[in-house]
Design a protein around this motif. Structure first.
Motif, PDB file in Angstrom:
ATOM      1  N   LEU A 131       0.836  -1.205   0.000  1.00 10.03           N
ATOM      2  CA  LEU A 131       0.000   0.000   0.000  1.00 10.03           C
ATOM      3  C   LEU A 131       0.872   1.258   0.000  1.00 10.03           C
ATOM      4  O   LEU A 131       0.596   2.214  -0.735  1.00 10.03           O
ATOM      5  N   ALA A 132       1.930   1.240   0.811  1.00 10.97           N
ATOM      6  CA  ALA A 132       2.833   2.400   0.869  1.00 10.97           C
ATOM      7  C   ALA A 132       3.499   2.622  -0.491  1.00 10.97           C
ATOM      8  O   ALA A 132       3.685   3.762  -0.932  1.00 10.97           O
ATOM      9  N   ALA A 133       3.841   1.516  -1.153  1.00 13.50           N
ATOM     10  CA  ALA A 133       4.446   1.618  -2.489  1.00 13.50           C
ATOM     11  C   ALA A 133       3.447   2.218  -3.476  1.00 13.50           C
ATOM     12  O   ALA A 133       3.816   3.020  -4.337  1.00 13.50           O
ATOM     13  N   ASP A 134       2.178   1.860  -3.339  1.00 16.72           N
ATOM     14  CA  ASP A 134       1.121   2.428  -4.198  1.00 16.72           C
ATOM     15  C   ASP A 134       1.003   3.936  -3.996  1.00 16.72           C
ATOM     16  O   ASP A 134       0.901   4.693  -4.961  1.00 16.72           O
ATOM     17  N   VAL A 135       0.996   4.354  -2.745  1.00 13.00           N
ATOM     18  CA  VAL A 135       0.876   5.784  -2.439  1.00 13.00           C
ATOM     19  C   VAL A 135       2.059   6.545  -3.039  1.00 13.00           C
ATOM     20  O   VAL A 135       1.893   7.576  -3.689  1.00 13.00           O
ATOM     21  N   PHE A 136       3.247   5.995  -2.835  1.00 13.14           N
ATOM     22  CA  PHE A 136       4.437   6.665  -3.365  1.00 13.14           C
ATOM     23  C   PHE A 136       4.367   6.749  -4.894  1.00 13.14           C
ATOM     24  O   PHE A 136       4.613   7.802  -5.481  1.00 13.14           O
ATOM     25  N   HIS A 137       4.021   5.647  -5.520  1.00 10.05           N
ATOM     26  CA  HIS A 137       3.964   5.619  -6.976  1.00 10.05           C
ATOM     27  C   HIS A 137       2.976   6.662  -7.508  1.00 10.05           C
ATOM     28  O   HIS A 137       3.296   7.433  -8.411  1.00 10.05           O
ATOM     29  N   PHE A 146       1.826   9.350  -6.015  1.00  8.86           N
ATOM     30  CA  PHE A 146       2.285  10.719  -5.759  1.00  8.86           C
ATOM     31  C   PHE A 146       3.416  11.096  -6.714  1.00  8.86           C
ATOM     32  O   PHE A 146       3.462  12.198  -7.259  1.00  8.86           O
ATOM     33  N   ASP A 147       4.313  10.151  -6.917  1.00  8.07           N
ATOM     34  CA  ASP A 147       5.464  10.347  -7.799  1.00  8.07           C
ATOM     35  C   ASP A 147       5.004  10.688  -9.215  1.00  8.07           C
ATOM     36  O   ASP A 147       5.484  11.634  -9.840  1.00  8.07           O
ATOM     37  N   VAL A 148       4.056   9.918  -9.716  1.00 10.01           N
ATOM     38  CA  VAL A 148       3.544  10.124 -11.075  1.00 10.01           C
ATOM     39  C   VAL A 148       2.873  11.496 -11.204  1.00 10.01           C
ATOM     40  O   VAL A 148       3.067  12.201 -12.186  1.00 10.01           O
ATOM     41  N   CYS A 186       6.322  10.224   1.556  1.00  5.87           N
ATOM     42  CA  CYS A 186       5.856   9.021   0.832  1.00  5.87           C
ATOM     43  C   CYS A 186       7.025   8.103   0.499  1.00  5.87           C
ATOM     44  O   CYS A 186       6.936   6.876   0.608  1.00  5.87           O
ATOM     45  N   ARG A 187       8.127   8.719   0.096  1.00  5.10           N
ATOM     46  CA  ARG A 187       9.305   7.952  -0.279  1.00  5.10           C
ATOM     47  C   ARG A 187       9.904   7.227   0.938  1.00  5.10           C
ATOM     48  O   ARG A 187      10.265   6.055   0.862  1.00  5.10           O
TER      49      ARG A 187
END
Ligand SMILES: *[C@@H]1O[C@H](CO)[C@@H](O)[C@H](O)[C@H]1NC(C)=O
Ligand SMILES: *[C@@H]1O[C@H](CO)[C@@H](O)[C@H](O)[C@H]1NC(C)=O
Ligand SMILES: *[C@@H]1O[C@H](CO)[C@@H](O)[C@H](O)[C@H]1NC(C)=O
Length: 214
Positions: free
Chosen positions: A41-47, A49-51, A180-181
């Motif tokens: 889930l944390a990876a999803d949030v980061f991805h 936000f990053d995009v 997020c990162r």
């Protein structure tokens, strides 16, 4: 202060079934399930936000920043993890987890306040916040089986609130990006450590000498 949390999800304090003891291996299975989902889930949030928000200029003008958990000593390589004893590793995981409680609340609010409506991202981040708490309960249960206590207030403070609430949009978004990162990095670390610990317990129980635990 001691780390005393209700262990609703881990069945330790269930009055109606006082004789049923969840095995330690099973407890590890449960916390690893939590940590695995939390990391995804944390990876999803980061991805996400990053995009949507990443700016290259952040790294040319602002430079990389350390995560607020960087001062917690943790093993880096698999060989180092292997050399760290179970109790120290668990304490480091709890330390990281506790250090995220406060910033996670603020991250969820900051995401919810973004113009444009990122409801899904808010929901996922909120889920990470809740799972972090559940994870803490499980870890506390595991440690308490050895009569080991953890100081609930001994974790590195997060000092990013001013930047997170800055009226300067770039400062505000960069602070969110870094959170997020770091969240992705730390939840991955926790998941990796817990998988090693679960393997140790399984290894001990099954006496599988061929099993490698990182
Ligand atoms: C957590 O890590 C910090 C280092 O940032 C340390 O000062 C503190 O004692 C640690 N807490 C525990 C419970 O190990
Ligand atoms: C882990 O440590 C044990 C000794 O404690 C050693 O026998 C084993 O080879 C190590 N494994 C790795 C992957 O470093
Ligand atoms: C609890 O104690 C046992 C036996 O000394 C040890 O093998 C295990 O790693 C300890 N677990 C924790 C969570 O400290």
């Amino acid at each position: 202060m001691l780390l005393l949390l209700p262990n609703l999800l881990f069945g330790e304090n269930v009055v109606s079934k006082p004789t049923v003891m969840v095995s330690t291996e099973d407890l590890y299975n449960r916390v690893v399930e939590q940590s695995h989902i939390t990391y995804n889930l944390a990876a999803d949030v980061f991805h996400e936000f990053d995009v949507k928000f990443f700016k290259r200029s952040w790294f040319t003008h602002r430079g990389p920043r350390l995560c607020h958990t960087a001062s917690i000593p943790t093993p880096g390589s698999l060989a180092e993890i292997n050399e760290t004893n179970t109790e120290d590793l668990l304490k480091a995981i709890i330390n990281i987890s506790l250090a995220w409680e406060e910033p996670l609340k603020h991250l969820v609010s900051a995401l919810a306040a973004l113009p444009g409506g990122f409801d899904e991202m808010v929901k996922i981040a909120s889920n990470v916040k809740d799972r972090n708490r559940v994870l803490l309960e499980g870890l506390e249960t595991i440690l308490s089986r050895n009569q080991t206590e953890v100081e609930e207030n001994a974790y590195p403070a997060w000092s990013g609130l001013d930047d997170l609430q800055s009226s300067d949009e770039d400062t505000h978004l960069f602070a969110m990006y870094m959170l997020c990162r770091c969240l992705k990095r730390d939840t991955h670390k926790i998941d990796t450590y817990l998988k090693v610990l679960r393997c140790r317990v399984a290894h001990k129980n099954a006496k599988m000498s061929a099993l490698k635990c990182g």
